[in-house]
Design a protein around this motif. Structure first.
Motif, PDB file in Angstrom:
ATOM      1  N   ILE A  93       1.271  -0.820   0.117  1.00 51.47           N
ATOM      2  CA  ILE A  93       0.138   0.185   0.078  1.00 51.47           C
ATOM      3  C   ILE A  93       1.107   0.996   0.212  1.00 51.47           C
ATOM      4  O   ILE A  93       0.502   2.206  -0.846  1.00 51.47           O
ATOM      5  CB  ILE A  93      -0.722   0.102   0.799  1.00 51.47           C
ATOM      6  N   LEU A  94       2.323   1.416   0.991  1.00 50.37           N
ATOM      7  CA  LEU A  94       3.155   2.553   0.576  1.00 50.37           C
ATOM      8  C   LEU A  94       3.291   2.518  -0.940  1.00 50.37           C
ATOM      9  O   LEU A  94       3.595   3.977  -1.048  1.00 50.37           O
ATOM     10  CB  LEU A  94       3.813   1.967   1.732  1.00 50.37           C
ATOM     11  N   GLY A  95       3.999   1.725  -1.348  1.00 48.33           N
ATOM     12  CA  GLY A  95       4.230   1.290  -2.701  1.00 48.33           C
ATOM     13  C   GLY A  95       3.770   2.535  -3.329  1.00 48.33           C
ATOM     14  O   GLY A  95       3.638   3.278  -4.158  1.00 48.33           O
ATOM     15  N   LEU A  96       2.411   1.680  -3.276  1.00 50.84           N
ATOM     16  CA  LEU A  96       1.170   2.316  -4.233  1.00 50.84           C
ATOM     17  C   LEU A  96       1.043   3.746  -4.266  1.00 50.84           C
ATOM     18  O   LEU A  96       0.491   5.013  -4.887  1.00 50.84           O
ATOM     19  CB  LEU A  96      -0.153   1.510  -4.292  1.00 50.84           C
ATOM     20  N   MET A 107       6.246   3.730  15.652  1.00 47.49           N
ATOM     21  CA  MET A 107       7.835   3.399  15.567  1.00 47.49           C
ATOM     22  C   MET A 107       8.081   5.012  16.794  1.00 47.49           C
ATOM     23  O   MET A 107       9.771   4.609  17.091  1.00 47.49           O
ATOM     24  CB  MET A 107       8.686   4.033  14.005  1.00 47.49           C
ATOM     25  N   ALA A 108       7.932   5.821  16.666  1.00 42.51           N
ATOM     26  CA  ALA A 108       8.434   6.954  17.445  1.00 42.51           C
ATOM     27  C   ALA A 108       7.327   8.113  17.103  1.00 42.51           C
ATOM     28  O   ALA A 108       7.444   8.940  16.032  1.00 42.51           O
ATOM     29  CB  ALA A 108       9.389   7.175  16.672  1.00 42.51           C
ATOM     30  N   PRO A 109       6.441   8.548  18.482  1.00 44.65           N
ATOM     31  CA  PRO A 109       5.760   9.310  18.227  1.00 44.65           C
ATOM     32  C   PRO A 109       5.915  10.948  17.953  1.00 44.65           C
ATOM     33  O   PRO A 109       5.747  11.503  17.265  1.00 44.65           O
ATOM     34  CB  PRO A 109       4.863   9.662  19.133  1.00 44.65           C
ATOM     35  N   LEU A 110       7.626  11.072  18.016  1.00 45.00           N
ATOM     36  CA  LEU A 110       8.156  12.510  17.792  1.00 45.00           C
ATOM     37  C   LEU A 110       7.884  12.594  16.895  1.00 45.00           C
ATOM     38  O   LEU A 110       8.354  13.821  15.604  1.00 45.00           O
ATOM     39  CB  LEU A 110       9.515  12.779  19.210  1.00 45.00           C
ATOM     40  N   LEU A 111       8.210  11.444  16.161  1.00 47.94           N
ATOM     41  CA  LEU A 111       7.924  11.724  14.153  1.00 47.94           C
ATOM     42  C   LEU A 111       6.987  12.497  13.326  1.00 47.94           C
ATOM     43  O   LEU A 111       7.035  13.298  12.779  1.00 47.94           O
ATOM     44  CB  LEU A 111       8.253  10.407  13.903  1.00 47.94           C
ATOM     45  N   VAL A 112       5.810  11.878  14.272  1.00 47.79           N
ATOM     46  CA  VAL A 112       4.567  12.102  13.878  1.00 47.79           C
ATOM     47  C   VAL A 112       3.804  13.987  14.234  1.00 47.79           C
ATOM     48  O   VAL A 112       3.601  14.163  13.270  1.00 47.79           O
ATOM     49  CB  VAL A 112       2.782  11.653  14.097  1.00 47.79           C
ATOM     50  N   VAL A 113       4.503  14.275  15.191  1.00 47.19           N
ATOM     51  CA  VAL A 113       4.684  15.594  16.461  1.00 47.19           C
ATOM     52  C   VAL A 113       5.768  16.327  14.706  1.00 47.19           C
ATOM     53  O   VAL A 113       5.289  17.482  14.622  1.00 47.19           O
ATOM     54  CB  VAL A 113       5.213  15.567  17.167  1.00 47.19           C
ATOM     55  N   PHE A 144       6.675  11.155   4.062  1.00 46.41           N
ATOM     56  CA  PHE A 144       7.783  10.913   5.252  1.00 46.41           C
ATOM     57  C   PHE A 144       8.286   9.502   5.580  1.00 46.41           C
ATOM     58  O   PHE A 144       9.461   9.296   5.044  1.00 46.41           O
ATOM     59  CB  PHE A 144       6.582  11.492   6.215  1.00 46.41           C
ATOM     60  N   LEU A 145       7.222   8.519   5.840  1.00 43.77           N
ATOM     61  CA  LEU A 145       7.798   7.472   6.041  1.00 43.77           C
ATOM     62  C   LEU A 145       8.522   6.626   5.414  1.00 43.77           C
ATOM     63  O   LEU A 145       9.174   5.954   5.850  1.00 43.77           O
ATOM     64  CB  LEU A 145       6.379   6.761   6.360  1.00 43.77           C
ATOM     65  N   ALA A 146       7.263   6.552   3.883  1.00 45.26           N
ATOM     66  CA  ALA A 146       8.580   6.355   3.144  1.00 45.26           C
ATOM     67  C   ALA A 146      10.219   6.274   2.315  1.00 45.26           C
ATOM     68  O   ALA A 146      11.032   5.298   2.803  1.00 45.26           O
ATOM     69  CB  ALA A 146       8.183   5.948   1.270  1.00 45.26           C
ATOM     70  N   GLY A 147      10.794   8.031   2.852  1.00 45.27           N
ATOM     71  CA  GLY A 147      11.780   8.167   2.777  1.00 45.27           C
ATOM     72  C   GLY A 147      12.447   7.697   4.026  1.00 45.27           C
ATOM     73  O   GLY A 147      13.695   7.600   3.887  1.00 45.27           O
ATOM     74  N   LEU A 148      11.755   8.030   5.055  1.00 44.48           N
ATOM     75  CA  LEU A 148      12.270   7.469   7.021  1.00 44.48           C
ATOM     76  C   LEU A 148      12.872   5.922   6.378  1.00 44.48           C
ATOM     77  O   LEU A 148      13.919   5.588   7.017  1.00 44.48           O
ATOM     78  CB  LEU A 148      11.772   7.512   7.493  1.00 44.48           C
ATOM     79  N   LEU A 149      12.059   5.112   5.853  1.00 43.39           N
ATOM     80  CA  LEU A 149      12.558   3.362   6.070  1.00 43.39           C
ATOM     81  C   LEU A 149      13.673   3.865   4.883  1.00 43.39           C
ATOM     82  O   LEU A 149      14.751   2.731   5.379  1.00 43.39           O
ATOM     83  CB  LEU A 149      11.331   2.690   5.494  1.00 43.39           C
ATOM     84  N   TRP A 150      13.226   4.486   3.803  1.00 39.62           N
ATOM     85  CA  TRP A 150      14.342   3.471   2.358  1.00 39.62           C
ATOM     86  C   TRP A 150      15.614   4.245   2.997  1.00 39.62           C
ATOM     87  O   TRP A 150      16.630   3.646   2.367  1.00 39.62           O
ATOM     88  CB  TRP A 150      14.117   4.298   0.917  1.00 39.62           C
ATOM     89  N   PRO A 164      15.003   2.237  11.680  1.00 40.98           N
ATOM     90  CA  PRO A 164      14.914   0.913  11.722  1.00 40.98           C
ATOM     91  C   PRO A 164      13.695   0.236  11.486  1.00 40.98           C
ATOM     92  O   PRO A 164      12.367   0.828  11.171  1.00 40.98           O
ATOM     93  CB  PRO A 164      14.714   0.224  12.475  1.00 40.98           C
ATOM     94  N   MET A 165      14.156  -0.549   9.648  1.00 43.07           N
ATOM     95  CA  MET A 165      12.943  -1.278   9.770  1.00 43.07           C
ATOM     96  C   MET A 165      12.446  -1.875  10.168  1.00 43.07           C
ATOM     97  O   MET A 165      12.651  -3.204  10.409  1.00 43.07           O
ATOM     98  CB  MET A 165      13.402  -1.312   7.863  1.00 43.07           C
TER      99      MET A 165
END
Length: 278
Positions: free
Chosen positions: A81-84, A135-141, A261-267, A272-273
């Motif tokens: 879903i993230l890739g799509l 993964m990390a609440p502060l990333l959403v903030v 943003f999520l895809a960039g952080l993972l890639w 950590p994935m």
């Protein structure tokens, strides 16, 4: 108007940020589903879905998958879903320059496509926000504040310096100067956060570039919603938020920004994935 916007943002935004920062993932999931439900209801209205039945069905088509994905362990479906979603927003970016005003009013022809677009855009956004929070609440903030600052910087820079329209056929009020002002605000904020989080120079540079990309992508979400409103002949998606319009008017940039943003952080391996459930 500005005073009303600030009061509404403070009254609703600050408690929501507090919940995101310190609340459990389950509570954040419910908050995301609630916000998406309201935004989808407004989206359905813009898409020409008349009556509670069709619009309610669209709300379920978005809310149920987000809820199911949020409670399930991270699996291959999440990555699919993230890739799509990335492919979807790439297509949107490529199509935006070709939209023309003479197409406005074609809601009858395009309504079904816009309803499908709601699922394609909103489900990955909700999934990404809940995944990021796990993964990390502060990333959403950080993401929420970043998108808000990009919009605020663009607003004030555009008011003071705006001369050249950014997308005259979609949103004549947006200017290139406003875009640059928003990106400068993003850069300043990203530098401060990278320093506060103690990132090493290389990670800080990557983080900064990703943040600039998110600032750009958030504009795509905003412009896509502007097309929805133009097709529907509406100024705002709703009137639930005094001074802001509807929920979708405040959430449109986040719809595009969250999955990217999520895809960039993972890639980029900035987080950590997570392991994939069997």
């Amino acid at each position: 108007m500005l005073r009303q916007r600030i009061l509404t943002a403070s009254a609703l935004g600050l408690p929501a940020l507090a919940l995101v920062a310190w609340g459990p993932n389950g509570a954040v999931l419910l908050l995301v589903v609630l916000i998406l439900g309201l935004a989808t209801w407004e989206w359905g209205g813009l898409a020409g879905l008349d009556g509670a039945g069709p619009r309610g069905a669209l709300v379920l088509a978005v809310g149920v998958p987000v809820l199911a994905l949020g409670v399930a362990p991270i699996a291959g479906l999440h990555y699919l879903i993230l890739g799509l979603s990335l492919l979807w927003w790439l297509v949107v970016l490529l199509v935006l320059p070709f939209y023309r005003e003479h197409e406005a009013g074609a809601r009858g022809r395009h309504g079904a496509l816009f309803a499908v677009a709601a699922v394609l855009a909103l489900v990955p956004a909700g999934m990404a926000l809940v995944w990021l929070h796990a993964m990390a609440p502060l990333l959403v903030v950080y993401l929420i504040v970043l998108v808000g600052l990009a919009d605020t910087g663009a607003y004030f820079a555009g008011k003071a310096l705006g001369r050249h329209s950014l997308a005259p056929h979609i949103s004549p009020g947006k200017t290139r100067e406003g875009l640059f002002g928003g990106l400068l605000t993003v850069i300043a904020f990203a530098i401060v956060v990278a320093w506060a989080w103690g990132l090493d120079p290389m990670d800080a540079l990557v983080f900064l570039l990703l943040s600039v990309l998110i600032g750009l992508v958030s504009v795509a979400g905003d412009l896509f919603e502007s097309i929805l409103k133009r097709e529907a002949g509406a100024k705002d998606s709703g009137s639930l938020l005094p001074g802001h319009g509807g929920i979708l008017d405040r959430f449109d940039s986040m719809v595009a920004a969250a999955p990217v943003f999520l895809a960039g952080l993972l890639w980029l391996a900035l987080v950590p994935m997570p392991s994939v459930a069997a």
